[in-house]
Design an enzyme around this catalytic site. Structure first.
Site, PDB file in Angstrom:
ATOM      1  N   TYR A   1     -12.767  13.027  31.591  1.00 31.63           N
ATOM      2  CA  TYR A   1     -14.140  12.751  31.201  1.00 31.63           C
ATOM      3  C   TYR A   1     -14.915  14.057  31.046  1.00 31.63           C
ATOM      4  O   TYR A   1     -14.820  14.955  31.892  1.00 31.63           O
ATOM      5  CB  TYR A   1     -14.782  11.849  32.260  1.00 31.63           C
ATOM      6  CG  TYR A   1     -16.271  11.701  32.152  1.00 31.63           C
ATOM      7  CD1 TYR A   1     -16.874  11.330  30.953  1.00 31.63           C
ATOM      8  CD2 TYR A   1     -17.097  11.934  33.251  1.00 31.63           C
ATOM      9  CE1 TYR A   1     -18.245  11.197  30.843  1.00 31.63           C
ATOM     10  CE2 TYR A   1     -18.464  11.794  33.159  1.00 31.63           C
ATOM     11  CZ  TYR A   1     -19.034  11.434  31.958  1.00 31.63           C
ATOM     12  OH  TYR A   1     -20.393  11.314  31.858  1.00 31.63           O
TER      13      TYR A   1
ATOM     14  N   LYS B   1     -19.231   1.326  34.997  1.00 29.76           N
ATOM     15  CA  LYS B   1     -18.295   0.803  34.009  1.00 29.76           C
ATOM     16  C   LYS B   1     -17.789  -0.592  34.401  1.00 29.76           C
ATOM     17  O   LYS B   1     -18.568  -1.511  34.531  1.00 29.76           O
ATOM     18  CB  LYS B   1     -17.161   1.812  33.817  1.00 29.76           C
ATOM     19  CG  LYS B   1     -17.621   3.260  33.640  1.00 29.76           C
ATOM     20  CD  LYS B   1     -18.624   3.454  32.528  1.00 29.76           C
ATOM     21  CE  LYS B   1     -18.857   4.910  32.129  1.00 29.76           C
ATOM     22  NZ  LYS B   1     -19.435   5.781  33.157  1.00 29.76           N
TER      23      LYS B   1
ATOM     24  N   ARG C   1     -31.859   6.189  53.096  1.00 29.75           N
ATOM     25  CA  ARG C   1     -30.941   7.199  52.578  1.00 29.75           C
ATOM     26  C   ARG C   1     -29.674   7.207  53.412  1.00 29.75           C
ATOM     27  O   ARG C   1     -28.562   7.350  52.896  1.00 29.75           O
ATOM     28  CB  ARG C   1     -31.586   8.586  52.569  1.00 29.75           C
ATOM     29  CG  ARG C   1     -30.572   9.681  52.240  1.00 29.75           C
ATOM     30  CD  ARG C   1     -31.198  11.059  52.095  1.00 29.75           C
ATOM     31  NE  ARG C   1     -32.249  11.359  53.036  1.00 29.75           N
ATOM     32  CZ  ARG C   1     -32.047  11.707  54.304  1.00 29.75           C
ATOM     33  NH1 ARG C   1     -30.823  11.764  54.806  1.00 29.75           N
ATOM     34  NH2 ARG C   1     -33.081  11.988  55.079  1.00 29.75           N
TER      35      ARG C   1
ATOM     36  N   ASP D   1      -9.354   9.327  39.740  1.00 26.99           N
ATOM     37  CA  ASP D   1     -10.446   8.611  39.085  1.00 26.99           C
ATOM     38  C   ASP D   1      -9.849   7.315  38.539  1.00 26.99           C
ATOM     39  O   ASP D   1      -9.056   7.330  37.594  1.00 26.99           O
ATOM     40  CB  ASP D   1     -11.028   9.472  37.966  1.00 26.99           C
ATOM     41  CG  ASP D   1     -12.258   8.841  37.321  1.00 26.99           C
ATOM     42  OD1 ASP D   1     -12.361   7.595  37.336  1.00 26.99           O
ATOM     43  OD2 ASP D   1     -13.085   9.581  36.769  1.00 26.99           O
TER      44      ASP D   1
END
Length: 384
Positions: free
Chosen positions: A107, A204, A54, A179
């Site tokens: 978005y 993406k 982690r 973004d």
């Protein structure tokens, strides 16, 4: 950014940054370290700084170094999804009582995060047309800590002048977050234009093959990068090693894919402008697009996303989506295959009734890298 790659071209950085040969075998591709914990040489004696995956994992480290290099940032961080990255960023930068300026075209998941999650713990937001720096300035108040920008925006392909809004953010003492998912770092470099943090959905264009979900933050400042890394570990929504490996593989071909996406999208946009059933085409590569000059200034090419509006309203737009064959009806974007969707009912259903609601007659395309003539023929039959 690593000094080893700072003088190299983007294409070279995309392939080599973070991709050092495996010291055990000499493998030229970083291994998938599918491991949770690591042997320590005595209590607190860590080999290479790894103790628990982690906190850090060698495969994720390779991706994070690559992300910093290709975005021109000081620190890259990989997350389990784009929204996980956004959540960690907002919890790092904000506290109850803070204020954020968000775009009027964003978005749907980002809007949902602000409206349904972040706002519940005392953070306010205002919606502004970020393509107009004056409108952004007017939305700022003395509690503004973040100005959030998407450019090109999702799904209306709006363009924001990053350098101009960076000046607004600096004068307000706020962080500028960009973004960069639609453009990718190959086409646009927000940090070089004044952004403090870049956000990506790695799902993406960075992954590029519709086979992985991931997110990223790239910080321009090393100190902020350390703060983000602390929250990444404390909150735990990290990218798994196999996901990190898939994205790292995808980035190697990002430049050639983005060139083809952009070439195909330009042809699609030009065809749509001539179609009698299309009332508006939204693509920053078109000279008539209101953001064309800014996009031409800050982007290498105009990307693979095209939106358009059709005669006959929402029912006609849905029918176009249903009739498409080569364009697959589905959410997401940025893969090698072409996708079509109805934003109002799909990716942006969460903004219905808000200032970000999108037109019902809107269709969004993620133009893939297939033969352009085949894509044009499919759109022609779908439009009827």
């Amino acid at each position: 950014m690593s000094d080893d790659h700072s003088l190299h071209s983007f294409e070279t950085r995309a392939i080599h940054a973070g991709n050092t040969a495996d010291p055990l075998t000499g493998a030229v591709v970083p291994p998938i370290y599918q491991v949770s914990t690591y042997k320590q040489d005595g209590v607190g004696g860590l080999r290479g700084g790894y103790e628990y995956s982690r906190s850090a994992n060698p495969t994720r480290t390779a991706l994070e170094e690559n992300l910093a290099a290709i975005e021109g940032g000081r620190r890259g961080l990989a997350f389990a999804s784009g929204l996980a990255a956004e959540d960690a960023l907002l919890r790092t930068l904000l506290a109850p009582g803070a204020h954020v300026v968000i775009p009027n075209d964003a978005y749907g998941g980002t809007f949902r995060l602000f409206a349904k999650v972040v706002q519940r713990w005392g953070v306010d937001f205002s919606v502004a047309d970020t393509s107009d720096p004056a409108a952004v300035r007017a939305a700022v108040n003395d509690r503004t800590r973040v100005i959030w920008v998407e450019t090109p925006s999702n799904p209306l392909l709006g363009i924001t002048d990053i350098a101009a809004v960076a000046e607004v953010a600096r004068s307000a003492g706020a962080k500028l977050v960009v973004d960069n998912t639609f453009a990718s770092p190959y086409l646009q470099q927000p940090i070089a234009l004044g952004a403090d943090v870049v956000v990506h959905s790695l799902t993406k264009y960075m992954g590029g093959h519709s086979d992985v979900v991931g997110g990223a933050l790239i910080a321009a400042d090393a100190e902020l990068g350390e703060e983000l890394a602390y929250h990444q570990n404390a909150m735990g929504a990290v990218a798994g090693p196999f996901d990190a490996w898939l994205v790292l593989r995808g980035i190697k071909t990002l430049p050639v894919r983005m060139d083809r996406h952009s070439e195909n999208a330009e042809r699609v946009a030009e065809m749509l402008t001539r179609h009698p059933k299309v009332t508006q085409v939204l693509y920053p590569g078109l000279p008539e697009h209101p953001g064309h000059e800014v996009a031409a200034k800050q982007m290498k090419a105009f990307g693979g996303m095209v939106s358009f509006r059709v005669e006959g309203g929402e029912a006609a737009a849905v029918a176009v989506c249903d009739r498409a064959k080569l364009f697959t009806l589905g959410e997401s974007l940025g893969g090698v295959e072409s996708l079509i969707e109805h934003p109002g009912r799909m990716t942006h259903a969460s903004v219905v009734g808000s200032a970000l609601e999108v037109p019902g007659d809107l269709v969004r395309l993620s133009v893939g890298i297939e033969a352009a003539d085949d894509l044009l023929a499919d759109l022609a039959q779908a439009l009827g």
